[in-house]
Write an enzyme that holds these catalytic residues in place. Sequence first.
Site, short mmCIF file in Angstrom:
data_model
loop_
_atom_site.label_atom_id
_atom_site.label_comp_id
_atom_site.label_asym_id
_atom_site.label_seq_id
_atom_site.Cartn_x
_atom_site.Cartn_y
_atom_site.Cartn_z
N CYS A 116 5.84 81.17 30.05
CA CYS A 116 7.28 80.87 30.06
C CYS A 116 7.73 80.09 31.30
O CYS A 116 8.86 79.61 31.35
CB CYS A 116 8.09 82.14 29.94
SG CYS A 116 7.87 82.94 28.35
N HIS A 256 15.46 81.03 32.59
CA HIS A 256 14.65 81.23 31.39
C HIS A 256 15.31 82.34 30.57
O HIS A 256 15.75 83.35 31.12
CB HIS A 256 13.23 81.63 31.80
CG HIS A 256 12.39 82.10 30.66
ND1 HIS A 256 12.21 81.35 29.51
CD2 HIS A 256 11.68 83.24 30.47
CE1 HIS A 256 11.43 82.02 28.68
NE2 HIS A 256 11.10 83.16 29.22
N ASN A 286 13.96 83.80 22.75
CA ASN A 286 13.08 83.28 23.79
C ASN A 286 12.20 82.19 23.18
O ASN A 286 11.27 82.50 22.43
CB ASN A 286 12.24 84.43 24.36
CG ASN A 286 11.32 83.98 25.48
OD1 ASN A 286 11.14 82.78 25.71
ND2 ASN A 286 10.72 84.93 26.17
O1 UT7 Z 1 9.47 85.52 28.56
C1 UT7 Z 1 8.34 86.13 29.06
C2 UT7 Z 1 8.61 87.36 29.80
N1 UT7 Z 1 9.02 88.41 28.90
C3 UT7 Z 1 10.03 89.17 29.22
O2 UT7 Z 1 10.65 88.97 30.23
C4 UT7 Z 1 10.32 90.34 28.32
C5 UT7 Z 1 10.52 91.58 29.16
N2 UT7 Z 1 10.75 92.81 28.37
C6 UT7 Z 1 11.84 93.02 27.65
O3 UT7 Z 1 12.69 92.16 27.50
C7 UT7 Z 1 12.06 94.40 27.09
O4 UT7 Z 1 11.11 95.28 27.66
C8 UT7 Z 1 11.95 94.47 25.55
C9 UT7 Z 1 13.14 93.78 24.92
C10 UT7 Z 1 10.67 93.88 25.07
C11 UT7 Z 1 12.02 95.94 25.11
O5 UT7 Z 1 13.21 96.56 25.63
P1 UT7 Z 1 13.11 97.93 26.41
O6 UT7 Z 1 14.49 98.30 26.78
O7 UT7 Z 1 12.11 97.78 27.53
O8 UT7 Z 1 12.59 98.92 25.31
P2 UT7 Z 1 11.34 99.89 25.35
O9 UT7 Z 1 10.08 99.14 25.08
O10 UT7 Z 1 11.41 100.75 26.57
O11 UT7 Z 1 11.62 100.81 24.10
C12 UT7 Z 1 12.74 101.74 24.08
C13 UT7 Z 1 12.79 102.39 22.71
C14 UT7 Z 1 11.46 102.96 22.26
O12 UT7 Z 1 11.72 104.13 21.49
P3 UT7 Z 1 11.57 105.60 22.16
O13 UT7 Z 1 10.15 105.68 22.61
O14 UT7 Z 1 12.55 105.63 23.29
O15 UT7 Z 1 11.91 106.50 21.02
C15 UT7 Z 1 10.91 101.89 21.35
O16 UT7 Z 1 10.01 102.40 20.40
O17 UT7 Z 1 13.16 101.43 21.72
C16 UT7 Z 1 12.17 101.38 20.69
N3 UT7 Z 1 12.06 100.04 20.20
C17 UT7 Z 1 12.86 99.52 19.25
N4 UT7 Z 1 13.83 100.07 18.52
C18 UT7 Z 1 14.47 99.28 17.63
C19 UT7 Z 1 11.23 99.05 20.63
N5 UT7 Z 1 11.47 97.90 19.96
C20 UT7 Z 1 12.47 98.18 19.09
C21 UT7 Z 1 13.16 97.42 18.13
N6 UT7 Z 1 14.14 97.99 17.42
N7 UT7 Z 1 12.88 96.10 17.92
#
Ligand code: UT7
Length: 332
Positions: A116, A256, A286
Amino acid sequence: MTKLRAAITSVHGYVPEYVLSNQELETMVDTNDEWITTRTGIKERRILKGEGLASSDLGVGAIEGLLHKRGIAAEEIDCIICATATPDMMFPSTACIIADKIGAKNAFAYDLMAACSGFLFSIATASKYIETGDYKKIIVVGADKMSSIVDYTDRQTCIIFGDGAGAVLLEPNKDGLGVQDSIMKSNGEGRHFLRMTGGGSYRPASKETIKNKEHFIHQEGQTVFKFAVKGMADVSGEIMERNNLKGEDIAWLVPHQANKRIIDATANRMGVGMDKVMLNIQRYGNTTNGTIPLCLWEWENQLNKGDNLILAAFGGGFTWGSIYLKWAYDNK
Ligand code: UT7
């Protein structure tokens, strides 16, 4: 004598027509509009549909618009650098394919891969070519067909990415406008957290790599998020400090577009209000190397000659960096 600098003299973007909304994703994986919107800021993204269409076609769309706007022929281009994480093929480079498709017969062309951060690294690289005085017209194009490496059964990644491209033309400037400073960083320890292992020399394509879904993006979201927030905010702060810039000196932050929460944290660290932040993640998600030039394209009419812009990116590798530039033209 005033230093020769590389200035952006034209910008154009291209996104495919098909809109993949959060509502449609709800029918594909266990997710919902509210979760995606609050956790990422994304409402919809574009997808390139159609047999045989690739990242180069997105790049060509952006460059053809750019050449038309600037009123120059493809033969005048000295160099094309294509920043992409989704090249049409392992080789030849997507930049060579683009050069052939647009008829840039006098350009040398190559790809730059920094996930990215590729577009930002490419601007920093191209600006050095211009500063030598050896090259007069360089196109940097960020183009990614992310849908070609997204697993649409993986709710952690499929909600984030979209397809798109943006291109800028860099030309010499003797009036102090253009790229003023750049900082680029990487840390390969981060390679475990955001990667696509299949299809390279490490894991050539096989039945096993397909079965293991190794030809798709794998991301440990939370880990990448933590590094991204710190990396993008720190490097933006660093470039401001070493150029004696305060929040009020910045006309626009061009970040970004990976996650709105990462962008909020960066703006906050810089002391820049959200009214000065280019944000279109809600419409495109993204697009990897497309994000920054797509922002510049959409905000072009609001930019004034002499405006201070900070470009900032973070991506796989890990790679991250920032660029401080003075906008070089009025487009009103
Ligand atoms: O461009 C390159 C660099 N990339 C980035 O900068 C991306 C960086 N990461 C992120 O933007 C975020 O970490 C994500 C958007 C990928 C995920 O968001 P998050 O707030 O970190 O969520 P998480 O992975 O901690 O998941 C929280 C909860 C989990 O459920 P439990 O374990 O709390 O019950 C996940 O299973 O949300 C759940 N979850 C979802 N729920 C609904 C994960 N993905 C989804 C989804 N819809 N799509």
